[in-house]
Design a protein around this motif. Structure first.
Motif, PDB file in Angstrom:
ATOM      1  N   TYR A 642       0.862  -1.176   0.000  1.00  0.00           N
ATOM      2  CA  TYR A 642       0.000   0.000   0.000  1.00  0.00           C
ATOM      3  C   TYR A 642       0.901   1.229   0.000  1.00  0.00           C
ATOM      4  O   TYR A 642       1.571   1.528   0.979  1.00  0.00           O
ATOM      5  CB  TYR A 642      -0.920   0.003   1.216  1.00  0.00           C
ATOM      6  CG  TYR A 642      -1.990   1.074   1.160  1.00  0.00           C
ATOM      7  CD1 TYR A 642      -3.284   0.765   0.777  1.00  0.00           C
ATOM      8  CD2 TYR A 642      -1.694   2.395   1.468  1.00  0.00           C
ATOM      9  CE1 TYR A 642      -4.271   1.745   0.715  1.00  0.00           C
ATOM     10  CE2 TYR A 642      -2.664   3.377   1.407  1.00  0.00           C
ATOM     11  CZ  TYR A 642      -3.949   3.047   1.024  1.00  0.00           C
ATOM     12  OH  TYR A 642      -4.912   4.016   0.946  1.00  0.00           O
ATOM     13  N   SER A 643       0.919   1.955  -1.115  1.00  0.00           N
ATOM     14  CA  SER A 643       1.811   3.107  -1.236  1.00  0.00           C
ATOM     15  C   SER A 643       1.150   4.348  -0.666  1.00  0.00           C
ATOM     16  O   SER A 643      -0.067   4.533  -0.757  1.00  0.00           O
ATOM     17  CB  SER A 643       2.199   3.329  -2.698  1.00  0.00           C
ATOM     18  OG  SER A 643       1.054   3.615  -3.487  1.00  0.00           O
ATOM     19  N   LEU A 644       1.958   5.206  -0.082  1.00  0.00           N
ATOM     20  CA  LEU A 644       1.459   6.425   0.535  1.00  0.00           C
ATOM     21  C   LEU A 644       2.579   7.447   0.583  1.00  0.00           C
ATOM     22  O   LEU A 644       3.753   7.114   0.360  1.00  0.00           O
ATOM     23  CB  LEU A 644       0.890   6.156   1.929  1.00  0.00           C
ATOM     24  CG  LEU A 644       1.794   5.569   3.013  1.00  0.00           C
ATOM     25  CD1 LEU A 644       1.157   5.788   4.385  1.00  0.00           C
ATOM     26  CD2 LEU A 644       2.008   4.063   2.820  1.00  0.00           C
ATOM     27  N   GLY A 645       2.234   8.706   0.852  1.00  0.00           N
ATOM     28  CA  GLY A 645       3.250   9.741   0.858  1.00  0.00           C
ATOM     29  C   GLY A 645       2.836  10.941   1.685  1.00  0.00           C
ATOM     30  O   GLY A 645       1.678  11.074   2.111  1.00  0.00           O
ATOM     31  N   HIS A 646       3.812  11.840   1.895  1.00  0.00           N
ATOM     32  CA  HIS A 646       3.566  13.016   2.725  1.00  0.00           C
ATOM     33  C   HIS A 646       4.540  14.118   2.330  1.00  0.00           C
ATOM     34  O   HIS A 646       5.694  13.859   1.954  1.00  0.00           O
ATOM     35  CB  HIS A 646       3.759  12.673   4.201  1.00  0.00           C
ATOM     36  CG  HIS A 646       3.354  13.756   5.138  1.00  0.00           C
ATOM     37  ND1 HIS A 646       2.036  14.070   5.390  1.00  0.00           N
ATOM     38  CD2 HIS A 646       4.092  14.618   5.902  1.00  0.00           C
ATOM     39  CE1 HIS A 646       1.972  15.053   6.261  1.00  0.00           C
ATOM     40  NE2 HIS A 646       3.202  15.411   6.583  1.00  0.00           N
ATOM     41  N   HIS A 647       4.067  15.365   2.427  1.00  0.00           N
ATOM     42  CA  HIS A 647       4.900  16.538   2.169  1.00  0.00           C
ATOM     43  C   HIS A 647       5.189  17.243   3.491  1.00  0.00           C
ATOM     44  O   HIS A 647       4.264  17.709   4.173  1.00  0.00           O
ATOM     45  CB  HIS A 647       4.202  17.505   1.218  1.00  0.00           C
ATOM     46  CG  HIS A 647       3.820  16.906  -0.096  1.00  0.00           C
ATOM     47  ND1 HIS A 647       4.745  16.446  -1.007  1.00  0.00           N
ATOM     48  CD2 HIS A 647       2.603  16.693  -0.660  1.00  0.00           C
ATOM     49  CE1 HIS A 647       4.122  15.984  -2.064  1.00  0.00           C
ATOM     50  NE2 HIS A 647       2.815  16.110  -1.875  1.00  0.00           N
TER      51      HIS A 647
END
Length: 695
Positions: A642-647
């Motif tokens: 499960y791919s995810l990201g954050h800035h």
């Protein structure tokens, strides 16, 4: 091999057009239902709801029925093998009567009902089919399995259905696993094949079958067998064997299965193949990044699961979904022949348009199946960002990340590679409203476009679209390649030193000792360090202990495990007239205390996992990775979950052009969870790519 089958040619005269083929025969008795054509024969046992006799050109493909007591991580709720394809699930309340007490169940033994189908399709080809249907008494769940055989084919078309109608208990549980299995007991099968590049001779004996001779369990469904002598698997592939090694990502997966090299086949030592053909993927969940088990001695068709962290649908009042069709293909080759030849034959059937006319014919028997008359198509062109590679277009549930398309159990999913000219063409789409998502290697973020309406019998023209890659200013540096995978790092997607060169990440995470590789922790200097050597493929909170056969004592360390440092230099022009910096972290997977369950456990402190970034001593606001985006990725031999990201944003005065800068990536110190199965207890993340921008 024939079993008193009743030739239905005479019945055809009474009930079917005179052009019907008489090569396909069917029979039903009080104990079985049997169908065969000139080459393939199968029999469904009414007492088990499973196929227990399957032959191709008189060669037994299953072996004798047998039983292995259930163990955690086991392959089937009822422990039986020498059967298949058959339906199996993790779908009943854990308190219900099952062989595991954990919610797993194999329908067909309580009070199943059966139907035998016979007819001719629009091409005047005879077919026969069997339906097994069972209502699970404590809950009223309907579980159905369908098998169809056409004249002239050597394979079984399968559909699987689960339905729940109970307004008094509107929520039952999640549908944690739903699958069909081809689970032979015969020693006929010699080789495991995931795709053209991932294959191996099966270990003998195969620990996944329950025979642990010269095998030491090191993790859930993972064994050390390196002390064996003369085992081709050990000599050619690896010292460890796990059912996770041969998993596949759905995007490009089309055919997987078993090969028999002919050493013990009947009569002439012919070769044989047994293959699961994913000719349709629209009824699966999770989109093209979903990954799951495909073969380990069993051929799996995982219709639903959360092995690698994808969500699963909830079984609620009115839930009614039919999965399929998929096609189990069986074939025969000459003595000394290659598995590639037999697999290539199966690959020819891996198209949703193949046999679509036949599926239209039998759709009257299959609840929820959308025939051609209920489908349309979509066309568009998209201008891709400069530098994009391997671009893909996904149509899935409207308004949500395609990885979360389980939120609507009626939604379907489709994807296609985008041509070099930006052309997108998807056919045979079930009518409905969809979100378009486009992503590509080398580009941070996704392009999304909602409210795409596909109508039956129509082509929806999406027009000309333009994807502007996300940007927070001038890119200063990046580490890794944004591709929703974490394969570039040490022990990731790099060839192991064995004759078949499997990717290192597939073998077993415990084969690599983080503390030996990074005795002082990860210290990566941008522009100087090598991503293949100086950045590990898993960022642990602690290392060793549970499920680590090489380092059985858990070590929390002194910051060198949970804290990783990125060092970089800046010139003055990077900061001149710049006020805001953005540090982007994209993850290929993250394991919180929820593991891969999406369940919030109140006894665990790290259900929601704080990921902290410190820039030159300035701690930024933590990114709280939620429990329902957790996955057990690297420990189950995967780099795409499960791919995810954050800035992370911060003022540029945190940075300096006069001295080296440091960004520390920090997980909670000594953060672990409870594991009921033999799996590592550390929380961890796996990086996709990182980038620093200023504006």
């Amino acid at each position: 091999m024939h079993y008193n089958l009743l030739n239905v040619g005479l019945l055809a005269v009474l009930f079917w057009p005179i052009f019907i083929s008489t090569h396909l025969t069917a029979n039903e008795s009080s104990t079985y239902l049997q169908i065969e054509n000139d080459r393939l024969f199968f029999s469904v046992n009414k007492s088990t709801g499973a196929i227990d006799l399957l032959t191709l050109d008189n060669q037994d493909l299953l072996g004798s029925a047998a039983y292995i007591p259930y163990t955690p991580g086991g392959s089937s709720g009822n422990g039986k093998y020498g059967i298949g394809p058959y339906l199996d699930c993790y779908c009943i309340p854990a308190s219900g009567p099952s062989s595991t007490g954990s919610g797993s169940y194999t329908p067909g033994s309580i009070s199943p009902t059966y139907k035998l189908f016979q007819g001719v399709d629009s091409h005047r080809i005879a077919y026969g089919g069997v339906m097994m249907s069972e209502v699970y008494p404590p809950t009223g769940q309907i579980l159905e399995q369908y098998w169809f055989l056409r004249d002239g084919e050597t394979g079984l078309h399968t559909f699987s259905r689960i339905a729940y109608y109970n307004s008094s208990t509107p929520f039952l549980r999640n549908l944690q696993e739903f699958r069909t299995l081809f689970r032979p007991s015969t020693s006929l099968w010699t080789d495991l094949v995931t795709d053209d590049s991932l294959y191996a001779t099966m270990p003998v004996p195969n620990p996944a079958s329950g025979n642990l001779a010269n095998a030491t369990t090191v993790q859930d469904a993972t064994w050390y067998i390196g002390n064996r002598t003369g085992d081709p698997y050990v000599d050619e592939f690896a010292d460890y064997f796990t059912k996770y090694t041969f998993a596949a990502v759905w995007r490009d997966q089309v055919v997987h299965g078993l090969f028999a090299d002919g050493t013990i086949s009947s009569n002439d030592n012919s070769t044989f193949g047994a293959w699961l053909v994913m000719n349709t993927k629209d009824t699966y969940f999770g989109g093209p990044v979903h990954s799951d088990l495909v073969v380990d001695g069993i051929i799996y068709n995982y219709l639903v699961s959360n092995h690698h962290g994808d969500g699963t649908p909830n079984i609620t009042d009115g839930f009614d979904r039919t999965f399929g069709p998929q096609y189990y293909h069986f074939n025969k080759g000459p003595r000394g022949g290659s598995w590639r030849t037999l697999r290539d034959e199966a690959v020819a059937f891996a198209s949703p348009s193949w046999n679509a006319d036949f599926y239209d014919t039998i759709s009257k028997y299959i609840p929820n199946y959308a025939p051609t008359s209920a489908r349309g198509s979509y066309k568009a062109t998209i201008e891709l960002p400069k530098g994009s590679r391997n671009a893909i277009a996904v149509l899935a549930q409207n308004g949500v990340n395609f990885q979360d398309n389980v939120l609507d159990p009626t939604a379907y999913q489709y994807w296609v590679d985008i041509s070099a000219s930006g052309k997108v063409e998807i056919d045979r789409i079930k009518k409905g409203t969809y979100r378009l998502t486009v992503y590509a290697d080398g580009i941070f973020g996704d392009f999304t476009h909602d409210n795409i309406v596909v109508k039956a019998g129509r082509t929806t023209q999406g027009g000309a679209l333009r994807w502007e890659a996300e940007s927070a200013g001038t890119e200063v540096w990046r580490i890794g390649t944004p591709d929703k995978a974490g394969g570039e790092w040490l022990h990731g997607d790099h060839s192991a030193h064995s004759p078949l060169h499997p990717p290192e990440y597939r073998i077993y995470w415990g084969a690599y000792d983080y503390l030996s590789d990074f005795p002082h922790g990860v210290n990566f200097h941008v522009g100087k360090s090598d991503v293949r050597k100086d950045f590990n493929y898993i960022h642990w909170s602690v290392f060793g202990g549970y499920a680590n056969s090489r380092r059985p004592e858990q070590t929390a360390g002194h910051g060198e495990i949970n804290n990783w440092t990125i060092t970089f230099d800046l010139d003055q022009h990077h900061l001149t007239r710049k006020t805001e910096a953005t540090f982007t972290v994209q993850l290929a997977g993250a394991k919180t205390a929820a593991g891969n369950t999406d369940v919030f456990n109140t006894t665990q402190p790290w259900n929601d996992l704080p990921f902290v970034v410190v820039v030159n001593g300035h701690e930024l606001e933590p990114w709280i990775i939620p429990y329902n985006q957790s996955s057990s990725c690297g420990t189950r031999s995967a780099i795409t979950c499960y791919s995810l990201g954050h800035h992370f944003t911060f003022p540029t005065h945190y940075l300096s052009h006069e001295r080296a800068n440091q960004i520390v990536l920090s997980l909670p110190y000594n953060a672990t969870d409870y594991e009921s199965a033999l799996l590592p207890q550390s929380v961890y993340v796996q990086y996709d790519a990182l980038r620093l921008e200023v504006k």
